[in-house]
Scaffold this active site. Structure first.
Site, PDB file in Angstrom:
ATOM      1  N   PRO A 314       0.819  -1.212   0.000  1.00  0.00           N
ATOM      2  CA  PRO A 314       0.000   0.000   0.000  1.00  0.00           C
ATOM      3  C   PRO A 314       0.851   1.260   0.000  1.00  0.00           C
ATOM      4  O   PRO A 314       1.894   1.314   0.661  1.00  0.00           O
ATOM      5  CB  PRO A 314      -0.762  -0.107   1.328  1.00  0.00           C
ATOM      6  CG  PRO A 314       0.171  -0.885   2.212  1.00  0.00           C
ATOM      7  CD  PRO A 314       0.872  -1.873   1.313  1.00  0.00           C
ATOM      8  N   GLY A 315       0.425   2.258  -0.745  1.00  0.00           N
ATOM      9  CA  GLY A 315       1.114   3.555  -0.734  1.00  0.00           C
ATOM     10  C   GLY A 315       0.145   4.644  -0.322  1.00  0.00           C
ATOM     11  O   GLY A 315       0.222   5.211   0.766  1.00  0.00           O
ATOM     12  N   CYS A 388       0.232  28.108 -17.246  1.00  0.00           N
ATOM     13  CA  CYS A 388      -0.299  28.613 -18.513  1.00  0.00           C
ATOM     14  C   CYS A 388      -1.151  27.569 -19.214  1.00  0.00           C
ATOM     15  O   CYS A 388      -0.898  27.247 -20.382  1.00  0.00           O
ATOM     16  CB  CYS A 388       0.864  28.996 -19.410  1.00  0.00           C
ATOM     17  SG  CYS A 388       1.944  30.151 -18.616  1.00  0.00           S
ATOM     18  N   GLU A 389      -2.111  26.997 -18.517  1.00  0.00           N
ATOM     19  CA  GLU A 389      -2.992  26.004 -19.142  1.00  0.00           C
ATOM     20  C   GLU A 389      -4.365  26.134 -18.516  1.00  0.00           C
ATOM     21  O   GLU A 389      -4.477  26.248 -17.289  1.00  0.00           O
ATOM     22  CB  GLU A 389      -2.493  24.578 -18.856  1.00  0.00           C
ATOM     23  CG  GLU A 389      -1.123  24.339 -19.392  1.00  0.00           C
ATOM     24  CD  GLU A 389      -0.864  22.883 -19.741  1.00  0.00           C
ATOM     25  OE1 GLU A 389      -1.825  22.115 -19.936  1.00  0.00           O
ATOM     26  OE2 GLU A 389       0.316  22.548 -19.822  1.00  0.00           O
TER      27      GLU A 389
HETATM   28  N1  LLP Z   1       2.508  -1.812  -5.994  1.00  0.00           N
HETATM   29  C1  LLP Z   1       2.613  -1.653  -7.316  1.00  0.00           C
HETATM   30  C2  LLP Z   1       3.248  -2.688  -8.121  1.00  0.00           C
HETATM   31  C3  LLP Z   1       2.110  -0.489  -7.923  1.00  0.00           C
HETATM   32  O1  LLP Z   1       2.207  -0.349  -9.233  1.00  0.00           O
HETATM   33  C4  LLP Z   1       1.500   0.502  -7.117  1.00  0.00           C
HETATM   34  C5  LLP Z   1       0.979   1.721  -7.719  1.00  0.00           C
HETATM   35  C6  LLP Z   1       1.427   0.299  -5.729  1.00  0.00           C
HETATM   36  C7  LLP Z   1       1.940  -0.877  -5.208  1.00  0.00           C
HETATM   37  C8  LLP Z   1       0.821   1.307  -4.789  1.00  0.00           C
HETATM   38  O2  LLP Z   1      -0.498   1.597  -5.070  1.00  0.00           O
HETATM   39  P1  LLP Z   1      -1.355   2.502  -4.051  1.00  0.00           P
HETATM   40  O3  LLP Z   1      -1.539   1.696  -2.781  1.00  0.00           O
HETATM   41  O4  LLP Z   1      -0.602   3.741  -3.775  1.00  0.00           O
HETATM   42  O5  LLP Z   1      -2.614   2.736  -4.765  1.00  0.00           O
HETATM   43  N2  LLP Z   1      -0.269   8.149  -9.916  1.00  0.00           N
HETATM   44  C9  LLP Z   1      -1.535   7.465  -9.697  1.00  0.00           C
HETATM   45  C10 LLP Z   1      -1.344   6.164  -8.983  1.00  0.00           C
HETATM   46  C11 LLP Z   1      -0.420   5.249  -9.725  1.00  0.00           C
HETATM   47  C12 LLP Z   1      -0.184   3.998  -8.959  1.00  0.00           C
HETATM   48  C13 LLP Z   1       0.823   3.165  -9.650  1.00  0.00           C
HETATM   49  N3  LLP Z   1       1.138   1.983  -8.948  1.00  0.00           N
HETATM   50  C14 LLP Z   1      -2.456   8.382  -8.911  1.00  0.00           C
HETATM   51  O6  LLP Z   1      -2.070   9.493  -8.591  1.00  0.00           O
HETATM   52  O7  LLP Z   1      -3.595   8.015  -8.642  1.00  0.00           O
END
Ligand code: LLP
Length: 460
Positions: A314-315, A388-389
């Site tokens: 989780p992130g 500028c968008e």
């Molecule tokens: N593990 C893998 C292999 C991933 O590709 C990702 C996210 C995570 C874990 C963590 O996912 P989370 O728990 O944070 O949802 N930039 C996009 C999100 C891209 C996520 C890419 N991979 C946004 O701002 O919504």
């Protein structure tokens, strides 16, 4: 602790756990009044509630550990550094018993610099360079997640010239389950760059996933420790995770039947969704832990093989809600719309350079007047940046007090994940600092970029 922290009830979701209104109405986070934050650190600024980050990391780990402990199965939680990684954050989550998932050499470098031992770090990436692989092997990482057939030999060949024993690898598979933002699509063939499909060839030959598993098993320099599946991000319904878990456990049983090897671990990736707006319902740790453990138990019964160890990445759910962005209001411009209504464009001192998500994903956010309260009527507002968008939107639609004026502070909720980590210096706007707050004290954990930083890269 500052007295301000004691005043007022917590604002609740989608705000940081310690966010409340102080005695004169100003927003207080981590015991620090946002006016003090703006004075000390300037705006725009990302503000991160340290105790909330730590608590969310701990609670998620404990929820998953205890749900799976009932099945006699261990769990590891990797914090996905792509959401936001700095030396301080790496140390916080490490302190709270999490591993760190990195997706590039840069993320790996920050985690190592923070003092996180290699054996508490994982490395992902769909296009790992030789240098990234070398660095991960030298650091003795907990695992590398193989994303493509050529990585098997590229990792094994590098391992062969080191004398560290077998390198622990996982194979990332695509199960056909995608979730988050879109409905689940059970496609038989994947059309995306990550992972290896579990669908056998039209002639019944091994699926790409099984072919890579066999290739790993054939290299003594590698130890196959797991199968990995990440189905998407900002997922609010546990159903997608349950479907993926079931498919991965079935694949694991098939691999055991074909090769005699019962892969010891399964990683179900990240993607747990959070609340961005008042009224949004986040995917709660206890709910997802309970649902996944129940699905794992059901699969074990059906398949008749012992369960693996599980891991997660989780992130967003750890750093998203504890983060806010503080902006200063600049130009305020009423615009009459075709239907005769008026929308007030409120320009702030940041924008798509510090939060790309509205422009990139049409993501919705919630903003409030932060330096004071107001009893004025509300006006339909659109908070926009200084770039500028015309797509440079911070909050597409919100109601703000009609007496809003230049110099007021706005706070935008739930910007802790994928805000600073996807920031740019577009229009040569220097990137904001990240300020951690805790017990009435603020500290810059990432300083503001300056014009000198921008010029330092410019060779003239
Ligand atoms: N593990 C893998 C292999 C991933 O590709 C990702 C996210 C995570 C874990 C963590 O996912 P989370 O728990 O944070 O949802 N930039 C996009 C999100 C891209 C996520 C890419 N991979 C946004 O701002 O919504």
């Amino acid at each position: 602790m500052s007295g301000a922290a004691e005043v007022g009830a917590a604002l609740g979701s989608p705000w940081p756990a310690t966010a409340r209104r102080g005695d004169d109405g100003a927003l207080v986070v981590g015991g620090v009044d946002v006016r003090r934050l703006a004075e000390a650190h300037g705006t725009p600024a990302y503000v991160l509630d340290e105790s909330d980050v730590r608590a969310r990391a701990r609670e998620l780990r404990c929820a998953l550990e205890s749900a799976f402990a009932e099945l006699g199965v261990g769990v590891d939680v990797y914090y996905a550094g792509k959401a936001f990684l700095s030396v301080a954050v790496a140390r916080w989550v490490h302190d709270e018993g999490l591993f760190i998932d990195t997706a590039t050499g840069g993320e790996l470098g920050v985690a190592l610099f923070a003092g996180v031992p290699g054996e508490r770090i994982g490395l992902h990436g769909n296009n790992k360079s030789d240098a990234e692989i070398a660095r991960a092997l030298d650091a003795g990482v907990a695992r590398l997640v193989i994303d493509a057939p050529d990585e098997v030999d590229r990792i094994a060949d590098q391992a062969a010239v080191r004398s560290r024993g077998p390198v622990r690898v996982m194979v990332r598979v695509t199960t056909g389950v995608h979730a988050g933002g879109h409905e689940y699509i059970a496609t038989s063939h994947e059309d995306q760059k990550f992972g290896l499909s579990i669908v056998p060839g039209p002639d019944g030959s091994d699926s790409p996933a099984v072919a890579v598993v066999r290739a790993v098993l054939a290299r003594p320099e590698l130890e196959l420790i797991g199968i990995h599946s990440h189905i998407g991000s900002q997922i609010l319904d546990p159903g997608g995770f349950v479907a993926a878990l079931t498919r991965v456990l079935r694949l694991r049983a098939e691999i055991a039947a074909q090769t005699g090897v019962l892969v010891p671990e399964v990683d179900l990736g990240g993607g747990f969704g959070i609340a961005y707006l008042p009224g949004d319902v986040a995917l709660e740790p206890t709910r997802i832990a309970k649902d996944l453990a129940a699905a794992a138990a059901a699969s074990a019964d059906e398949l008749g093989v012992p369960l693996p160890r599980f891991s997660f990445e989780p992130g967003r759910t750890i750093v998203g809600p504890p983060g806010i962005t503080l902006y200063t209001v600049g130009t305020i411009k009423p615009v009459r719309l075709a239907d005769g209504t008026v929308r007030t464009y409120v320009s702030v001192d940041g924008g798509m350079s510090d939060n790309l998500r509205p422009a990139l994903y049409k993501a919705d956010y919630h903003a409030v007047l932060a330096n004071r309260t107001s009893s004025a009527e509300t006006m339909l507002a659109r908070v926009v940046g200084k770039h500028c968008e015309s797509g440079d939107i911070v909050v597409r639609d919100c109601y703000l007090p009609a007496d809003l004026r230049r110099g007021d502070l706005l706070a935008v909720a739930a910007t802790g994940a994928y805000g600073r980590s996807m920031a740019s210096s577009y229009n040569l706007v220097p990137r904001p600092p990240v300020v951690s707050v805790r017990d009435g004290v603020s500290r810059e954990i990432v300083r503001r970029e300056t014009e000198a930083d921008l010029l330092a890269l410019d060779r003239g």
